[in-house]
Design an enzyme around this catalytic site. Structure first.
Site, PDB file in Angstrom:
ATOM      1  N   ARG A 178       0.836  -1.201   0.000  1.00  0.00           N
ATOM      2  CA  ARG A 178       0.000   0.000   0.000  1.00  0.00           C
ATOM      3  C   ARG A 178       0.872   1.251   0.000  1.00  0.00           C
ATOM      4  O   ARG A 178       1.916   1.300   0.662  1.00  0.00           O
ATOM      5  CB  ARG A 178      -0.903   0.033   1.243  1.00  0.00           C
ATOM      6  CG  ARG A 178      -2.113  -0.857   1.155  1.00  0.00           C
ATOM      7  CD  ARG A 178      -3.109  -0.344   0.094  1.00  0.00           C
ATOM      8  NE  ARG A 178      -4.312  -1.170   0.018  1.00  0.00           N
ATOM      9  CZ  ARG A 178      -4.498  -2.142  -0.885  1.00  0.00           C
ATOM     10  NH1 ARG A 178      -3.577  -2.445  -1.764  1.00  0.00           N
ATOM     11  NH2 ARG A 178      -5.647  -2.804  -0.905  1.00  0.00           N
TER      12      ARG A 178
ATOM     13  N   HIS B 159      -1.276   0.809  -9.877  1.00  0.00           N
ATOM     14  CA  HIS B 159      -1.951  -0.143  -8.965  1.00  0.00           C
ATOM     15  C   HIS B 159      -2.582  -1.313  -9.741  1.00  0.00           C
ATOM     16  O   HIS B 159      -3.792  -1.537  -9.691  1.00  0.00           O
ATOM     17  CB  HIS B 159      -3.015   0.575  -8.113  1.00  0.00           C
ATOM     18  CG  HIS B 159      -3.381  -0.200  -6.873  1.00  0.00           C
ATOM     19  ND1 HIS B 159      -3.604   0.399  -5.649  1.00  0.00           N
ATOM     20  CD2 HIS B 159      -3.563  -1.525  -6.653  1.00  0.00           C
ATOM     21  CE1 HIS B 159      -3.919  -0.527  -4.754  1.00  0.00           C
ATOM     22  NE2 HIS B 159      -3.893  -1.712  -5.350  1.00  0.00           N
TER      23      HIS B 159
HETATM   24  P1  NDP Z   1      -1.811 -11.072   4.733  1.00  0.00           P
HETATM   25  O1  NDP Z   1      -2.742 -10.534   5.746  1.00  0.00           O
HETATM   26  O2  NDP Z   1      -1.905 -12.505   4.362  1.00  0.00           O
HETATM   27  O3  NDP Z   1      -0.296 -10.806   5.182  1.00  0.00           O
HETATM   28  C1  NDP Z   1       0.112  -9.619   5.772  1.00  0.00           C
HETATM   29  C2  NDP Z   1       1.533  -9.808   6.290  1.00  0.00           C
HETATM   30  O4  NDP Z   1       1.999  -8.564   6.820  1.00  0.00           O
HETATM   31  C3  NDP Z   1       1.614 -10.831   7.435  1.00  0.00           C
HETATM   32  O5  NDP Z   1       2.793 -11.574   7.332  1.00  0.00           O
HETATM   33  C4  NDP Z   1       1.659  -9.928   8.670  1.00  0.00           C
HETATM   34  O6  NDP Z   1       2.316 -10.489   9.802  1.00  0.00           O
HETATM   35  C5  NDP Z   1       2.482  -8.786   8.139  1.00  0.00           C
HETATM   36  N1  NDP Z   1       2.278  -7.593   8.968  1.00  0.00           N
HETATM   37  C6  NDP Z   1       1.154  -6.888   9.183  1.00  0.00           C
HETATM   38  N2  NDP Z   1       1.378  -5.865  10.019  1.00  0.00           N
HETATM   39  C7  NDP Z   1       2.690  -5.940  10.357  1.00  0.00           C
HETATM   40  C8  NDP Z   1       3.524  -5.165  11.185  1.00  0.00           C
HETATM   41  N3  NDP Z   1       3.064  -4.121  11.871  1.00  0.00           N
HETATM   42  N4  NDP Z   1       4.800  -5.535  11.293  1.00  0.00           N
HETATM   43  C9  NDP Z   1       5.288  -6.602  10.629  1.00  0.00           C
HETATM   44  N5  NDP Z   1       4.550  -7.370   9.809  1.00  0.00           N
HETATM   45  C10 NDP Z   1       3.264  -7.040   9.686  1.00  0.00           C
HETATM   46  O7  NDP Z   1      -1.980 -10.146   3.444  1.00  0.00           O
HETATM   47  P2  NDP Z   1      -1.672 -10.513   1.926  1.00  0.00           P
HETATM   48  O8  NDP Z   1      -0.342 -11.146   1.842  1.00  0.00           O
HETATM   49  O9  NDP Z   1      -2.820 -11.225   1.342  1.00  0.00           O
HETATM   50  O10 NDP Z   1      -1.654  -9.056   1.270  1.00  0.00           O
HETATM   51  C11 NDP Z   1      -0.735  -8.065   1.698  1.00  0.00           C
HETATM   52  C12 NDP Z   1      -1.149  -6.708   1.171  1.00  0.00           C
HETATM   53  O11 NDP Z   1      -0.904  -6.606  -0.223  1.00  0.00           O
HETATM   54  C13 NDP Z   1      -2.637  -6.383   1.282  1.00  0.00           C
HETATM   55  O12 NDP Z   1      -2.987  -5.993   2.589  1.00  0.00           O
HETATM   56  C14 NDP Z   1      -2.788  -5.263   0.289  1.00  0.00           C
HETATM   57  O13 NDP Z   1      -2.564  -4.028   0.933  1.00  0.00           O
HETATM   58  C15 NDP Z   1      -1.692  -5.523  -0.737  1.00  0.00           C
HETATM   59  N6  NDP Z   1      -2.234  -5.894  -2.048  1.00  0.00           N
HETATM   60  C16 NDP Z   1      -1.867  -5.146  -3.134  1.00  0.00           C
HETATM   61  C17 NDP Z   1      -2.316  -5.473  -4.380  1.00  0.00           C
HETATM   62  C18 NDP Z   1      -1.883  -4.717  -5.579  1.00  0.00           C
HETATM   63  O14 NDP Z   1      -2.399  -4.928  -6.665  1.00  0.00           O
HETATM   64  N7  NDP Z   1      -0.894  -3.838  -5.452  1.00  0.00           N
HETATM   65  C19 NDP Z   1      -3.207  -6.628  -4.589  1.00  0.00           C
HETATM   66  C20 NDP Z   1      -3.513  -7.338  -3.387  1.00  0.00           C
HETATM   67  C21 NDP Z   1      -3.041  -6.981  -2.174  1.00  0.00           C
HETATM   68  P3  NDP Z   1       1.741 -11.808  10.517  1.00  0.00           P
HETATM   69  O15 NDP Z   1       1.992 -12.922   9.534  1.00  0.00           O
HETATM   70  O16 NDP Z   1       2.535 -11.942  11.740  1.00  0.00           O
HETATM   71  O17 NDP Z   1       0.268 -11.560  10.730  1.00  0.00           O
HETATM   72  C1  OXD Z   2      -6.228  -5.517  -3.276  1.00  0.00           C
HETATM   73  C2  OXD Z   2      -5.739  -4.592  -4.305  1.00  0.00           C
HETATM   74  O1  OXD Z   2      -6.107  -5.209  -2.088  1.00  0.00           O
HETATM   75  O2  OXD Z   2      -6.059  -4.801  -5.498  1.00  0.00           O
HETATM   76  O3  OXD Z   2      -6.735  -6.598  -3.630  1.00  0.00           O
HETATM   77  O4  OXD Z   2      -5.017  -3.656  -3.992  1.00  0.00           O
END
Ligand code: NDP
Ligand code: OXD
Length: 318
Positions: free
Chosen positions: A233, A281
């Site tokens: 993000r 994006h």
């Molecule tokens: P998940 O919820 O599966 O994973 C999030 C990861 O981030 C976990 O490992 C979590 O830790 C870690 N995390 C969260 N907060 C912290 C913190 N404060 N410190 C350290 N680690 C942290 O999400 P996804 O992998 O499915 O997706 C990740 C992000 O990708 C989404 O939230 C979205 O914003 C973005 N995204 C972007 C897209 C695009 O097109 N650009 C498309 C889809 C998603 P823990 O494992 O310990 O919980």
């Molecule tokens: C999502 C994205 O969060 O597209 O799926 O950014």
């Protein structure tokens, strides 16, 4: 038995070219709020699939039981002041989206490793210009966020031969990937030539990718580096810091799919760096038919008493 209706508040216009939500919903009736459908009453509607929604939408849904997010990231949904409290939110997790993100991450790592910008520039000038060619195994890639997307990207980068490490809130154990938790951040950063952001946007991750963090990354002896690749993000990054770090060499290049404000302003200096790949994006769009199938499957699970998957933790914010 007739299927329960789903209310849709998502504008799929751009994504619909590959398929429609109805292709995945297995005949489930839909009220398409985004296309202006306004029935007399929304009483009795238990499910809503949303991305953006009106401030009063949920006021007229007294029987709402589950909200589905059309994306994997839920910051937009959770930060909408109109989101009702105490209604579970389910995020989108699907192979189609995960694979797309890993394709994008691998492509960016390879673009930087194989110095694609150098060859693009040389081609424009019709120049036959060789560049040094270190191997993937000479490059340490660190992934911040080892969730669904981060773990898949880690496996695929390993397969390409990169050395991979990862950082997450809770410590993970992943074969062949050196894992760190919050307490190991500096140690993790100190050995990363390429840093990949796959974090959700929360209070803790806001403005995390800043000059202080970039200055802790490792320099590769031959390749332009360090490289910052963000598919998570945009509000997790500080764009004035990125621009300054590209100017003074603290960063050797970036690939950015997400921005503090989207669309990225045409006035942003980020568009103009030779060593910056800028995307609107699009790293991993939600596949509309797969999203329909996922929501339909989750409703079927829920109604069969099997529980919902991929529930968002409102306290953690992801
Ligand atoms: P998940 O919820 O599966 O994973 C999030 C990861 O981030 C976990 O490992 C979590 O830790 C870690 N995390 C969260 N907060 C912290 C913190 N404060 N410190 C350290 N680690 C942290 O999400 P996804 O992998 O499915 O997706 C990740 C992000 O990708 C989404 O939230 C979205 O914003 C973005 N995204 C972007 C897209 C695009 O097109 N650009 C498309 C889809 C998603 P823990 O494992 O310990 O919980
Ligand atoms: C999502 C994205 O969060 O597209 O799926 O950014």
């Amino acid at each position: 038995m007739s299927k329960s209706t789903l209310l849709l508040s998502v504008d799929f216009t751009a994504a619909e070219k590959l398929g429609s939500i109805h292709d995945g919903l297995d005949g489930r009736p839909v009220i398409d709020w985004s296309k202006g459908e306004r029935p007399e009453s929304l009483a009795g509607i238990k499910y809503a699939l949303v991305w953006e929604f009106d401030h009063d939408l949920f006021d007229c849904m007294p029987d709402l039981e589950v909200i589905f997010s059309a994306g994997a990231g839920v910051d937009k949904v959770l930060s909408n002041p109109a989101l009702p409290k105490n209604i579970p939110v389910v995020r989108f997790v699907d192979h189609s989206l995960t694979t797309r993100m890993s394709e994008w991450i691998c492509m960016q790592c390879l673009n930087h490793l194989r110095q694609q910008k150098h060859y693009d520039a040389a081609q424009k000038k019709a120049e036959w210009a060789d560049a040094p060619q270190p191997q993937a195994s000479d490059v340490n890639i660190g992934i911040m966020g080892l969730g669904v997307l981060g773990q898949d990207a880690a496996h695929k980068l390993k397969t390409l031969g990169f050395k991979v490490s990862g950082w997450s809130r809770t410590l993970k154990k992943i074969e062949g990937v050196e894992c760190y938790d919050e307490t190991g951040l500096d140690k993790f950063l100190n050995q990363c030539h390429y840093l990949v952001g796959l974090l959700p946007l929360t209070d803790e991750t806001t403005a995390l990718f800043n000059r202080d963090l970039f200055s802790k990354l490792a320099k590769h002896p031959v390749l332009p580096s360090p490289i910052f690749i963000n598919g998570g993000r945009g509000k997790s990054q500080v764009e004035v810091d990125i621009a300054r770090c590209l100017e003074d060499g603290t960063l050797g290049g970036v690939s950015l799919d997400v921005f503090e404000t989207e669309p990225l302003s045409s006035q942003s200096p980020l568009w103009h760096f030779d060593n910056a790949y800028i995307f609107p994006h699009v790293a991993a769009n939600s596949d509309v038919a797969a999203l329909g199938q996922y929501v339909d499957g989750q409703i079927k699970r829920y109604e069969a008493g099997k529980g919902l998957e991929n529930l968002v933790d409102p306290k953690l914010g992801y």
